[in-house]
Write a protein that holds these residues in place. Structure first.
Motif, PDB file in Angstrom:
ATOM      1  N   THR A  34     -29.069  18.021  -8.512  1.00  0.00           N
ATOM      2  CA  THR A  34     -28.437  19.263  -7.852  1.00  0.00           C
ATOM      3  C   THR A  34     -27.253  19.620  -7.298  1.00  0.00           C
ATOM      4  O   THR A  34     -26.586  18.558  -7.353  1.00  0.00           O
ATOM      5  CB  THR A  34     -29.634  19.577  -6.865  1.00  0.00           C
ATOM      6  OG1 THR A  34     -29.159  18.630  -5.621  1.00  0.00           O
ATOM      7  CG2 THR A  34     -30.983  19.215  -7.124  1.00  0.00           C
ATOM      8  N   ASP A  35     -27.183  20.637  -6.694  1.00  0.00           N
ATOM      9  CA  ASP A  35     -25.853  21.109  -6.447  1.00  0.00           C
ATOM     10  C   ASP A  35     -25.857  21.029  -5.035  1.00  0.00           C
ATOM     11  O   ASP A  35     -25.066  21.388  -4.047  1.00  0.00           O
ATOM     12  CB  ASP A  35     -25.093  22.215  -6.755  1.00  0.00           C
ATOM     13  CG  ASP A  35     -24.934  22.642  -8.098  1.00  0.00           C
ATOM     14  OD1 ASP A  35     -24.391  21.534  -8.737  1.00  0.00           O
ATOM     15  OD2 ASP A  35     -25.329  23.501  -8.645  1.00  0.00           O
ATOM     16  N   SER A  36     -26.911  20.406  -4.227  1.00  0.00           N
ATOM     17  CA  SER A  36     -27.026  20.272  -2.956  1.00  0.00           C
ATOM     18  C   SER A  36     -27.021  18.508  -2.207  1.00  0.00           C
ATOM     19  O   SER A  36     -27.111  17.839  -3.151  1.00  0.00           O
ATOM     20  CB  SER A  36     -28.343  20.859  -2.610  1.00  0.00           C
ATOM     21  OG  SER A  36     -28.652  22.349  -2.871  1.00  0.00           O
ATOM     22  N   TYR A  37     -27.040  18.663  -1.021  1.00  0.00           N
ATOM     23  CA  TYR A  37     -27.011  17.091  -0.355  1.00  0.00           C
ATOM     24  C   TYR A  37     -28.413  16.675  -0.473  1.00  0.00           C
ATOM     25  O   TYR A  37     -29.472  17.503  -0.251  1.00  0.00           O
ATOM     26  CB  TYR A  37     -26.305  17.246   0.900  1.00  0.00           C
ATOM     27  CG  TYR A  37     -25.108  16.994   0.837  1.00  0.00           C
ATOM     28  CD1 TYR A  37     -24.247  16.356   1.581  1.00  0.00           C
ATOM     29  CD2 TYR A  37     -24.255  18.265   0.446  1.00  0.00           C
ATOM     30  CE1 TYR A  37     -22.870  16.062   1.762  1.00  0.00           C
ATOM     31  CE2 TYR A  37     -22.926  18.112   0.402  1.00  0.00           C
ATOM     32  CZ  TYR A  37     -22.209  17.252   1.160  1.00  0.00           C
ATOM     33  OH  TYR A  37     -20.811  17.163   1.241  1.00  0.00           O
ATOM     34  N   VAL A  38     -28.687  15.671  -0.999  1.00  0.00           N
ATOM     35  CA  VAL A  38     -30.288  15.102  -0.936  1.00  0.00           C
ATOM     36  C   VAL A  38     -30.099  13.909  -0.035  1.00  0.00           C
ATOM     37  O   VAL A  38     -29.646  13.039  -0.457  1.00  0.00           O
ATOM     38  CB  VAL A  38     -30.602  14.589  -2.568  1.00  0.00           C
ATOM     39  CG1 VAL A  38     -32.022  14.126  -2.374  1.00  0.00           C
ATOM     40  CG2 VAL A  38     -30.735  16.033  -3.364  1.00  0.00           C
ATOM     41  N   ALA A  39     -31.227  13.824   1.018  1.00  0.00           N
ATOM     42  CA  ALA A  39     -31.415  12.623   1.628  1.00  0.00           C
ATOM     43  C   ALA A  39     -32.525  12.000   1.170  1.00  0.00           C
ATOM     44  O   ALA A  39     -33.456  12.334   0.739  1.00  0.00           O
ATOM     45  CB  ALA A  39     -31.706  13.138   3.163  1.00  0.00           C
ATOM     46  N   PHE A  40     -32.638  10.583   1.149  1.00  0.00           N
ATOM     47  CA  PHE A  40     -33.482   9.818   0.515  1.00  0.00           C
ATOM     48  C   PHE A  40     -34.132   8.719   1.806  1.00  0.00           C
ATOM     49  O   PHE A  40     -33.330   8.267   2.711  1.00  0.00           O
ATOM     50  CB  PHE A  40     -33.014   9.227  -0.621  1.00  0.00           C
ATOM     51  CG  PHE A  40     -32.115   8.062  -0.554  1.00  0.00           C
ATOM     52  CD1 PHE A  40     -32.744   6.767  -0.256  1.00  0.00           C
ATOM     53  CD2 PHE A  40     -30.941   8.599  -0.859  1.00  0.00           C
ATOM     54  CE1 PHE A  40     -31.563   5.744  -0.189  1.00  0.00           C
ATOM     55  CE2 PHE A  40     -29.831   7.540  -0.579  1.00  0.00           C
ATOM     56  CZ  PHE A  40     -29.957   6.226  -0.471  1.00  0.00           C
TER      57      PHE A  40
END
Length: 238
Positions: A34-40
């Protein structure tokens, strides 16, 4: 590979090559689609057995992050090479500029109304890789058999014998010539010795001839003839 809406996860199975009394590592690649920040966040059913670094993190837009899972050393091999341990990887959209310090447990709570994407990962045990077996000497195709001429021009046994015999024969001729020369030299020296002896006797006869002229001329002729024969023999041998 998992093709979720947020992250691609590769691989979907954590494989560990079993080696007793040694920590073993396996890795995951997380790619943000995606074009977003992704937390895992990574969870496991056996947290004492595994160390996950990082166990929480942020994957920047259109980028990849690697997670390394380390299994603690085993004292005994598993009886059936089966492992019931499992991992769960959760991911969620985060605010722009989110860092690891900003991650909280509430971000992965579905009860709080967050959309959490989950992926379950299995654990597999695999046997260690076997080292390549050494190639026996002389097993490769095209190798020259023993006794033949090799690439660096070594002679075979038969060729070595021929060369030795030729070398010996080439040295025999000079040896025979030297022996013949030595023999002729010895005969020449012997003839010279006899010649000197005859000269002495001739000189003695001349002295006696001065005292008595009778029959001396005949003896002198004989001696001169004898000396001529000896000298001719010497010149012929030389």
């Amino acid at each position: 590979m998992s093709t979720g809406e947020l992250l691609n996860i590769d691989p979907l199975e954590l494989k560990f090559e079993l080696e007793l009394k040694k920590q073993i590592c396996s890795s995951l690649n997380l790619t943000n689609k995606t074009d977003s920040y992704v937390a895992f966040k990574v969870k496991t059913t056996n947290p004492k057995k595994y160390c996950v670094r990082p166990n929480t993190g942020v994957v920047l837009p259109r980028s990849t992050c690697q997670v390394v899972v380390t299994m603690q050393a085993l004292k005994e091999p598993p009886s059936d090479m089966q492992c019931k341990d499992k991992f769960l990887l959760q991911s969620v959209i985060a605010n722009h500029g989110t860092t690891v310090k900003d991650i909280t447990p509430e971000m992965f709570s579905k009860e709080a109304g967050h959309v959490v994407e989950e992926c379950k990962l299995r654990v597999l045990y695999v046997p260690p890789r076997q080292p390549p077996s050494p190639v026996p000497e002389g097993s490769e195709e095209g190798n020259s058999p023993r006794g033949s001429v090799s690439d660096n021009a070594h002679f075979s046994n038969s060729e070595s014998a021929v060369a030795s015999r030729t070398f010996a024969e080439s040295h025999d001729k000079p040896t025979e010539a030297k022996a013949l020369i030595a023999k002729l030299t010895e005969e020449k020296n012997s003839a010279i010795h006899h010649n000197n002896k005859l000269r002495q006797e001739l000189e003695l006869l001349r002295r006696e001839a001065s005292k008595s002229q009778g029959g001396v001329s005949f003896m002198l002729v004989i001696l001169i003839g004898l000396i001529g024969v000896i000298l001719g023999y010497i010149m012929k041998k030389a």
